[in-house]
Design a protein around this motif. Structure first.
Motif, PDB file in Angstrom:
ATOM      1  N   PRO A  87     -18.618  -1.214  -5.464  1.00 43.84           N
ATOM      2  CA  PRO A  87     -18.171  -0.924  -4.099  1.00 43.84           C
ATOM      3  C   PRO A  87     -18.680   0.403  -3.547  1.00 43.84           C
ATOM      4  O   PRO A  87     -18.840   0.546  -2.337  1.00 43.84           O
ATOM      5  CB  PRO A  87     -16.640  -0.901  -4.213  1.00 43.84           C
ATOM      6  CG  PRO A  87     -16.337  -0.771  -5.655  1.00 43.84           C
ATOM      7  CD  PRO A  87     -17.507  -1.303  -6.410  1.00 43.84           C
ATOM      8  N   THR A  88     -18.960   1.382  -4.420  1.00 44.32           N
ATOM      9  CA  THR A  88     -19.377   2.688  -3.902  1.00 44.32           C
ATOM     10  C   THR A  88     -20.880   2.732  -3.607  1.00 44.32           C
ATOM     11  O   THR A  88     -21.370   3.709  -3.048  1.00 44.32           O
ATOM     12  CB  THR A  88     -19.036   3.814  -4.894  1.00 44.32           C
ATOM     13  OG1 THR A  88     -19.654   3.492  -6.136  1.00 44.32           O
ATOM     14  CG2 THR A  88     -17.535   3.960  -5.073  1.00 44.32           C
ATOM     15  N   LEU A  89     -21.585   1.671  -3.985  1.00 49.31           N
ATOM     16  CA  LEU A  89     -23.020   1.610  -3.675  1.00 49.31           C
ATOM     17  C   LEU A  89     -23.227   0.762  -2.423  1.00 49.31           C
ATOM     18  O   LEU A  89     -22.373  -0.054  -2.060  1.00 49.31           O
ATOM     19  CB  LEU A  89     -23.790   0.958  -4.835  1.00 49.31           C
ATOM     20  CG  LEU A  89     -23.723   1.647  -6.196  1.00 49.31           C
ATOM     21  CD1 LEU A  89     -24.587   0.889  -7.204  1.00 49.31           C
ATOM     22  CD2 LEU A  89     -24.180   3.100  -6.109  1.00 49.31           C
ATOM     23  N   THR A  90     -24.373   0.968  -1.764  1.00 51.73           N
ATOM     24  CA  THR A  90     -24.697   0.109  -0.621  1.00 51.73           C
ATOM     25  C   THR A  90     -25.092  -1.277  -1.142  1.00 51.73           C
ATOM     26  O   THR A  90     -25.365  -1.461  -2.336  1.00 51.73           O
ATOM     27  CB  THR A  90     -25.881   0.673   0.187  1.00 51.73           C
ATOM     28  OG1 THR A  90     -27.042   0.623  -0.648  1.00 51.73           O
ATOM     29  CG2 THR A  90     -25.624   2.100   0.646  1.00 51.73           C
ATOM     30  N   ALA A  91     -25.166  -2.217  -0.200  1.00 50.68           N
ATOM     31  CA  ALA A  91     -25.592  -3.570  -0.574  1.00 50.68           C
ATOM     32  C   ALA A  91     -26.996  -3.527  -1.168  1.00 50.68           C
ATOM     33  O   ALA A  91     -27.280  -4.164  -2.188  1.00 50.68           O
ATOM     34  CB  ALA A  91     -25.547  -4.463   0.652  1.00 50.68           C
ATOM     35  N   MET A  92     -27.883  -2.749  -0.539  1.00 50.93           N
ATOM     36  CA  MET A  92     -29.260  -2.649  -1.035  1.00 50.93           C
ATOM     37  C   MET A  92     -29.293  -2.081  -2.453  1.00 50.93           C
ATOM     38  O   MET A  92     -30.026  -2.572  -3.312  1.00 50.93           O
ATOM     39  CB  MET A  92     -30.086  -1.766  -0.086  1.00 50.93           C
ATOM     40  CG  MET A  92     -31.513  -1.568  -0.510  1.00 50.93           C
ATOM     41  SD  MET A  92     -32.400  -3.126  -0.718  1.00 50.93           S
ATOM     42  CE  MET A  92     -33.185  -3.293   0.870  1.00 50.93           C
ATOM     43  N   GLU A  93     -28.460  -1.048  -2.699  1.00 54.22           N
ATOM     44  CA  GLU A  93     -28.428  -0.464  -4.053  1.00 54.22           C
ATOM     45  C   GLU A  93     -27.916  -1.479  -5.066  1.00 54.22           C
ATOM     46  O   GLU A  93     -28.409  -1.557  -6.196  1.00 54.22           O
ATOM     47  CB  GLU A  93     -27.552   0.794  -4.047  1.00 54.22           C
ATOM     48  CG  GLU A  93     -28.237   1.972  -3.361  1.00 54.22           C
ATOM     49  CD  GLU A  93     -27.289   3.119  -2.999  1.00 54.22           C
ATOM     50  OE1 GLU A  93     -27.793   4.213  -2.715  1.00 54.22           O
ATOM     51  OE2 GLU A  93     -26.048   2.921  -2.970  1.00 54.22           O
ATOM     52  N   ASN A  94     -26.930  -2.279  -4.665  1.00 54.93           N
ATOM     53  CA  ASN A  94     -26.452  -3.342  -5.552  1.00 54.93           C
ATOM     54  C   ASN A  94     -27.578  -4.331  -5.861  1.00 54.93           C
ATOM     55  O   ASN A  94     -27.792  -4.704  -7.009  1.00 54.93           O
ATOM     56  CB  ASN A  94     -25.274  -4.098  -4.904  1.00 54.93           C
ATOM     57  CG  ASN A  94     -23.927  -3.486  -5.243  1.00 54.93           C
ATOM     58  OD1 ASN A  94     -23.346  -3.784  -6.279  1.00 54.93           O
ATOM     59  ND2 ASN A  94     -23.441  -2.600  -4.372  1.00 54.93           N
ATOM     60  N   LEU A  95     -28.290  -4.746  -4.822  1.00 53.97           N
ATOM     61  CA  LEU A  95     -29.381  -5.719  -5.010  1.00 53.97           C
ATOM     62  C   LEU A  95     -30.448  -5.157  -5.941  1.00 53.97           C
ATOM     63  O   LEU A  95     -30.941  -5.847  -6.835  1.00 53.97           O
ATOM     64  CB  LEU A  95     -29.999  -6.079  -3.652  1.00 53.97           C
ATOM     65  CG  LEU A  95     -29.150  -7.029  -2.797  1.00 53.97           C
ATOM     66  CD1 LEU A  95     -29.468  -6.857  -1.320  1.00 53.97           C
ATOM     67  CD2 LEU A  95     -29.372  -8.476  -3.228  1.00 53.97           C
ATOM     68  N   ARG A  96     -30.792  -3.875  -5.742  1.00 55.25           N
ATOM     69  CA  ARG A  96     -31.831  -3.269  -6.586  1.00 55.25           C
ATOM     70  C   ARG A  96     -31.345  -3.147  -8.038  1.00 55.25           C
ATOM     71  O   ARG A  96     -32.092  -3.405  -8.968  1.00 55.25           O
ATOM     72  CB  ARG A  96     -32.244  -1.886  -6.045  1.00 55.25           C
ATOM     73  CG  ARG A  96     -32.979  -1.975  -4.747  1.00 55.25           C
ATOM     74  CD  ARG A  96     -33.976  -0.841  -4.548  1.00 55.25           C
ATOM     75  NE  ARG A  96     -34.816  -1.127  -3.400  1.00 55.25           N
ATOM     76  CZ  ARG A  96     -35.899  -1.888  -3.426  1.00 55.25           C
ATOM     77  NH1 ARG A  96     -36.332  -2.388  -4.561  1.00 55.25           N
ATOM     78  NH2 ARG A  96     -36.586  -2.137  -2.332  1.00 55.25           N
ATOM     79  N   PHE A  97     -30.064  -2.792  -8.192  1.00 54.25           N
ATOM     80  CA  PHE A  97     -29.505  -2.671  -9.547  1.00 54.25           C
ATOM     81  C   PHE A  97     -29.602  -4.013 -10.281  1.00 54.25           C
ATOM     82  O   PHE A  97     -30.126  -4.102 -11.390  1.00 54.25           O
ATOM     83  CB  PHE A  97     -28.050  -2.188  -9.477  1.00 54.25           C
ATOM     84  CG  PHE A  97     -27.365  -2.191 -10.811  1.00 54.25           C
ATOM     85  CD1 PHE A  97     -27.566  -1.146 -11.699  1.00 54.25           C
ATOM     86  CD2 PHE A  97     -26.560  -3.252 -11.196  1.00 54.25           C
ATOM     87  CE1 PHE A  97     -26.972  -1.159 -12.953  1.00 54.25           C
ATOM     88  CE2 PHE A  97     -25.963  -3.275 -12.449  1.00 54.25           C
ATOM     89  CZ  PHE A  97     -26.166  -2.218 -13.323  1.00 54.25           C
ATOM     90  N   PHE A  98     -29.104  -5.068  -9.632  1.00 51.81           N
ATOM     91  CA  PHE A  98     -29.107  -6.375 -10.307  1.00 51.81           C
ATOM     92  C   PHE A  98     -30.533  -6.899 -10.471  1.00 51.81           C
ATOM     93  O   PHE A  98     -30.855  -7.550 -11.460  1.00 51.81           O
ATOM     94  CB  PHE A  98     -28.209  -7.368  -9.570  1.00 51.81           C
ATOM     95  CG  PHE A  98     -26.749  -7.085  -9.780  1.00 51.81           C
ATOM     96  CD1 PHE A  98     -26.132  -7.403 -10.992  1.00 51.81           C
ATOM     97  CD2 PHE A  98     -25.982  -6.468  -8.800  1.00 51.81           C
ATOM     98  CE1 PHE A  98     -24.789  -7.122 -11.208  1.00 51.81           C
ATOM     99  CE2 PHE A  98     -24.631  -6.183  -9.004  1.00 51.81           C
ATOM    100  CZ  PHE A  98     -24.036  -6.512 -10.216  1.00 51.81           C
TER     101      PHE A  98
END
Ligand SMILES: Nc1ncnc2c1ncn2[C@@H]1O[C@H](COP(=O)(O)OP(=O)(O)OP(=O)(O)O)[C@@H](O)[C@H]1O
Length: 241
Positions: A87-98
């Motif tokens: 939740p503390t990351l942006t959607a883009m950061e989540n996408l890049r992480f996964f």
């Protein structure tokens, strides 16, 4: 070769049996619906298929490998019911992480992110923190993440809950295209009109598969007029929606 094969799968939690000798076979290019009321064992079944749970009894094979098997995790897209997002990351950061977990190269990942966020209609919302997302947006982001690796097997646990009908129709159009490309899609639902869109269905009740077939076959064999009535006929009893 079948994409997904469950043989005699049983599972208990604290001595209470929640899956009873489940047998299921899914072929390539199929959109297969697992239909049943809340608590009947759908999530437990898909977790076993996604390799997140090793059942007490029986075997699960995905793409010819006995699950769990880390070597094929990158070929499976899994969207859990409760969004597993940061939740503390942006959607883009989540996408890049996964995306990194799926070991996509930087260029491939950028192209895939553009593609999958377009499908779920989130292209303009990627710089927002997930904590500022609505429930439906989180659902769409989870679906985008499951689609990231261009998976051969896509497992979606109630994917369109909280998604409006227009976007739901678009997502279904995309799922059909993905299946036409040869991927196998397993979707759990207790929404009857969604079940009707699947190529084949398994109706589940209290940890058991009570009937399988195409939606038309299930309706015809039950002598009823709709999937909802057929489900009740086969022993589905009361359910949500
Ligand atoms: N980790 C767990 N520990 C104990 N019991 C569990 C656990 N996970 C699931 N159960 C129980 O197993 C049964 C089947 O749960 P499951 O989540 O598979 O059902 P479901 O069909 O996916 O339900 P829903 O549609 O509400 O998501 C339920 O009775 C549930 O309470």
């Amino acid at each position: 070769m079948n994409s997904i094969e469950l043989k005699n799968v049983s599972q208990s939690y604290k001595k209470s049996r929640v899956l009873h000798s489940v047998d299921l076979t899914l072929g390539r290019g199929e959109i297969f619906g697992l239909l049943g009321p809340s608590g009947c064992g759908k999530t437990t079944t898909v977790k076993a298929i996604a390799g997140l749970l090793c059942p007490e009894e029986g075997t699960v094979q995905v793409l010819g490998k006995k699950m769990p098997d880390l070597s094929i995790m990158g070929r499976i897209g899994y969207m859990a019911q409760a969004a597993a997002l940061y939740p503390t990351l942006t959607a883009m950061e989540n996408l890049r992480f996964f995306g990194k977990l799926y070991k996509l190269s930087k260029d491939d990942l950028t192209a895939r992110i553009r593609h999958v966020t377009g499908i779920v209609g989130l292209g303009d919302e990627l710089d927002k923190k997930v904590s500022a997302y609505s429930g439906g947006m989180m659902q769409r982001l989870s679906l985008a993440i499951a689609l990231l690796p261009d998976p051969e097997v896509l497992i979606l646990d109630e994917p369109t809950v909280g998604i409006d009908p227009v976007l739901r129709a678009e997502i279904w159009r995309e799922l059909r295209m993905i299946a036409e490309g040869g991927a196998t899609i397993l979707i759990t639902t207790h929404v009857m009109d969604e079940a009707a869109k699947c190529n084949r269905l398994a109706m589940m009740r209290e940890g058991r598969i009570i009937a399988t077939g195409t939606p038309d076959e299930l309706v015809k064999n039950s002598g009823k007029a709709s999937i909802e009535e057929a489900f009740i006929y086969y022993g589905g009893g009361s359910h949500e929606n």
